[in-house]
Design an enzyme around this catalytic site. Sequence first.
Site, mmCIF file in Angstrom:
data_model
loop_
_atom_site.group_PDB
_atom_site.id
_atom_site.type_symbol
_atom_site.label_atom_id
_atom_site.label_comp_id
_atom_site.label_asym_id
_atom_site.label_seq_id
_atom_site.Cartn_x
_atom_site.Cartn_y
_atom_site.Cartn_z
ATOM 1 N N GLU A 101 7.366 -15.207 -10.583
ATOM 2 C CA GLU A 101 6.676 -13.998 -10.157
ATOM 3 C C GLU A 101 6.276 -13.101 -11.312
ATOM 4 O OE1 GLU A 101 8.861 -11.400 -7.498
ATOM 5 O OE2 GLU A 101 10.738 -11.900 -8.465
ATOM 6 N N TRP A 125 -2.904 -2.643 -1.681
ATOM 7 C CA TRP A 125 -2.654 -4.080 -1.824
ATOM 8 C C TRP A 125 -3.585 -4.727 -0.812
ATOM 9 C CZ3 TRP A 125 -0.944 -8.339 0.994
ATOM 10 C CH2 TRP A 125 -0.543 -9.443 0.233
ATOM 11 N N LYS A 140 5.769 -4.555 -3.984
ATOM 12 C CA LYS A 140 7.112 -4.447 -3.446
ATOM 13 C C LYS A 140 6.995 -3.976 -2.004
ATOM 14 C CE LYS A 140 11.525 -3.186 -5.364
ATOM 15 N NZ LYS A 140 11.924 -4.495 -5.860
ATOM 16 N N ASN A 153 -1.967 1.995 5.685
ATOM 17 C CA ASN A 153 -1.131 0.884 5.229
ATOM 18 C C ASN A 153 -0.841 0.035 6.458
ATOM 19 O OD1 ASN A 153 0.848 -0.816 4.248
ATOM 20 N ND2 ASN A 153 2.447 0.763 4.199
ATOM 21 N N GLY A 154 -1.292 -1.223 6.458
ATOM 22 C CA GLY A 154 -1.055 -2.095 7.609
ATOM 23 C C GLY A 154 -2.283 -2.947 7.868
ATOM 24 N N LYS A 210 12.234 -15.600 -10.047
ATOM 25 C CA LYS A 210 12.014 -14.522 -11.029
ATOM 26 C C LYS A 210 10.985 -14.944 -12.060
ATOM 27 C CE LYS A 210 13.330 -11.870 -9.451
ATOM 28 N NZ LYS A 210 14.020 -11.389 -8.313
ATOM 29 N N ARG A 227 3.900 -0.340 -4.800
ATOM 30 C CA ARG A 227 3.641 -0.862 -3.454
ATOM 31 C C ARG A 227 2.293 -1.582 -3.358
ATOM 32 N NH1 ARG A 227 7.084 1.687 0.235
ATOM 33 N NH2 ARG A 227 5.781 0.841 1.865
ATOM 34 N N GLU A 267 16.776 -18.406 -7.308
ATOM 35 C CA GLU A 267 16.420 -17.036 -7.693
ATOM 36 C C GLU A 267 15.881 -17.004 -9.128
ATOM 37 O OE1 GLU A 267 15.865 -14.410 -6.244
ATOM 38 O OE2 GLU A 267 16.095 -12.817 -7.715
ATOM 39 N N CYS A 286 0.840 -1.189 0.000
ATOM 40 C CA CYS A 286 0.000 0.000 0.000
ATOM 41 C C CYS A 286 0.878 1.243 0.000
ATOM 42 C CB CYS A 286 -0.950 0.094 1.199
ATOM 43 S SG CYS A 286 -2.142 -1.226 1.258
ATOM 44 N N HIS A 293 16.451 -37.733 -6.787
ATOM 45 C CA HIS A 293 15.755 -38.118 -5.551
ATOM 46 C C HIS A 293 14.277 -37.728 -5.590
ATOM 47 C CE1 HIS A 293 19.537 -39.353 -3.849
ATOM 48 N NE2 HIS A 293 20.065 -38.195 -4.225
HETATM 49 C C1 F6R Z 1 11.366 -10.952 -5.524
HETATM 50 C C2 F6R Z 1 11.383 -9.962 -4.473
HETATM 51 C C3 F6R Z 1 10.977 -10.390 -3.108
HETATM 52 C C4 F6R Z 1 11.783 -9.605 -2.061
HETATM 53 C C5 F6R Z 1 11.265 -9.917 -0.649
HETATM 54 C C6 F6R Z 1 12.099 -9.211 0.395
HETATM 55 O O1 F6R Z 1 11.810 -10.419 -6.724
HETATM 56 O O2 F6R Z 1 11.685 -8.835 -4.701
HETATM 57 O O3 F6R Z 1 11.111 -11.764 -2.923
HETATM 58 O O4 F6R Z 1 13.125 -9.961 -2.168
HETATM 59 O O5 F6R Z 1 9.932 -9.505 -0.552
HETATM 60 O O6 F6R Z 1 12.092 -7.836 0.176
HETATM 61 P P1 F6R Z 1 13.147 -6.890 0.869
HETATM 62 O O7 F6R Z 1 14.484 -7.199 0.257
HETATM 63 O O8 F6R Z 1 12.684 -5.509 0.565
HETATM 64 O O9 F6R Z 1 13.124 -7.226 2.321
#
Ligand code: F6R
Length: 616
Positions: free
Chosen positions: A496, A74, A611, A100-101, A493, A27, A489, A2, A512
């Site tokens: 997501e 969000w 994010k 936000n929360g 990627k 966000r 990773e 948010c 396995h």
């Molecule tokens: C994936 C991604 C997330 C963040 C995770 C932690 O591309 O960005 O998996 O890595 O939410 O976020 P931070 O680093 O901001 O604590």
Amino acid sequence: MCGIVGYVGKQKAAPFILEGLRRLEYRGYDSTGVAILQHGAFRIVKKIGRVANLETEVAKSPLTGTHGIGHTRWATHGGVTDANAHPHLSSDGKIVLIHNGVIENYSAIKKFLLGRGYTFASETDTEVLCNLIAYHYAKQADDAGENRCLAAVRKALLHTQGTYGIVVMCADLPGEMVAARLGSPLILGVGDGENIVASDVSAIVTRTQSVVYLKDGEIVHLTPREFRITTADRATVSPLVDQVTWSVADAEMGTYAHFMEKEIFEQPLALENAMRGRFSADGSTANFGGLNLSASEFRGIERVQFCACGTALHACMVTEHMIERFARVPVECDYASEFRYRNSPLHRNTLFFVMSQSGETIDTLAALREAQRKGYKVLAVSNVVGSTIAREADGGIYQHVGPEVGVASTKAFTSQLLIGAMLALYLGRLRDLSFGDGVEFVRALKAAPDLVRQALAQAPQIKAIAQRYAHHTDMLFLGRLALFPIALEGALKLKEISYLHAEGYPAAEMKHGPIALISEACPSVFFAPQGEILNKIVSSMQEIKARKGPIIAIVTEGVELPAGLADEVIVIPDCHEAVLPIVASIPVQLLSYYIAVERGCDVDKPRNLAKSVTVE
Ligand code: F6R
């Protein structure tokens, strides 16, 4: 999670708030809304979907007031509907609120308020808090000289459990607003005849570089010319006004199609910035300014514990390899969300590290607090200056890679890998890593930006591969040792941003169980760098090929695979093992990016994500 923005000033509030919401959209992007106080009444416009939808609505009947709030959501409590979008208005029409929360005790408060005649138009916890503030506002007279809205917010928050960053306006008080935070970020922008509150600086920098990072438990009362910060028990806080070091251009897309693309190609520069000024004069070790521990304290460390989430945890897992390999100190990595509840026994001389790009991830913050509660020092690697994690840690390292806007982390990840390698070097040089090995290590790290440039030059070939494989629905990423976390990773990627099912696995573990997934329909991306276990990796590839699994091999220069083993080969430069994970990340970032583009996905705003995850 948010984005919130509030403006009180002399100019029209709506254009600035909409611009701020566009910058905060990463966000959360389920719905957006704005409330402007004009002619003594609130005008609220809110819509599901992106800021662009809201702009279309606002354009139908322009908002003229100079005092307003906006929100990009969000969803937590309640589905994605116009009614659940913020801002929320109290049922008596007096109070409007963005949040936000999560308000955890919302249902008890709602019951209380229903009994007193308050009504609810949404399913949200936020509307409950809004009405609780209205209840206290209606109940009290001016409280010992304190502004009535401020006093009502203070009272309501006393009865609230959970997390919040809120901004509140009252219909009776034009030209004023109140904001408060607990567990969710909130920043004050100090302007010339105007003041701003927002979730992060990206919404503020178009107007002012002067900011105050509000702390948990603080409440701020704002007018265009003044602001006053107090704590829950009314003590006045002397504000520390910081200057933001990055500019508006840093948070713009320029000529790129997506922020993710921009951030992938920015990585050589990002790495240079992350290491600038951080090597010793003799060129044999790393130097970090803000660790706040002496060399002898570091020397006494017997274990290192990392906690992080998602991509940042993958960076920690690579760092585990580097520290164990070069400094010979045992390292543990844990999901921050698990660590905080597991209560695992910890060694006395353990040094804690948390890694968090945003510095606001609630689980990582909670892990930091839990470790501190147990008496441990916690250092943080973070990208966002002034973030909660950066402020609460006992010391730390900033990544200095500028704002990362794409929801999928790229440049923040490789800079975390770089800092992890530098930490391994630093700890190694305090122990048994020789001067000569240190010098070679430093040279290798300094070469990383150029090696990344060379890997980026493979983009056209990787794009063509992506186009050939984008129709698949499953993909595996397989690597060993320090490239196993890069396989994790790569899979993250791809999942997501393209919504393909993908898994990362240690290559030798396939037999396995997961090898049962292999068929012509399930390609595997293999990391096959030069090294003593290359033959073992080739054997794993043979096992996949024998079952008709297509193979995309990422090899370092000089690796020759048996003819016909790999369907596609991507060559990256051969390099020092401390730098290899950084360079090897580039092809999987590009592969995911181009597959997502090919599938028509919204790369920078993937569904269901946001994010900066500030809810548990
Ligand atoms: C994936 C991604 C997330 C963040 C995770 C932690 O591309 O960005 O998996 O890595 O939410 O976020 P931070 O680093 O901001 O604590």
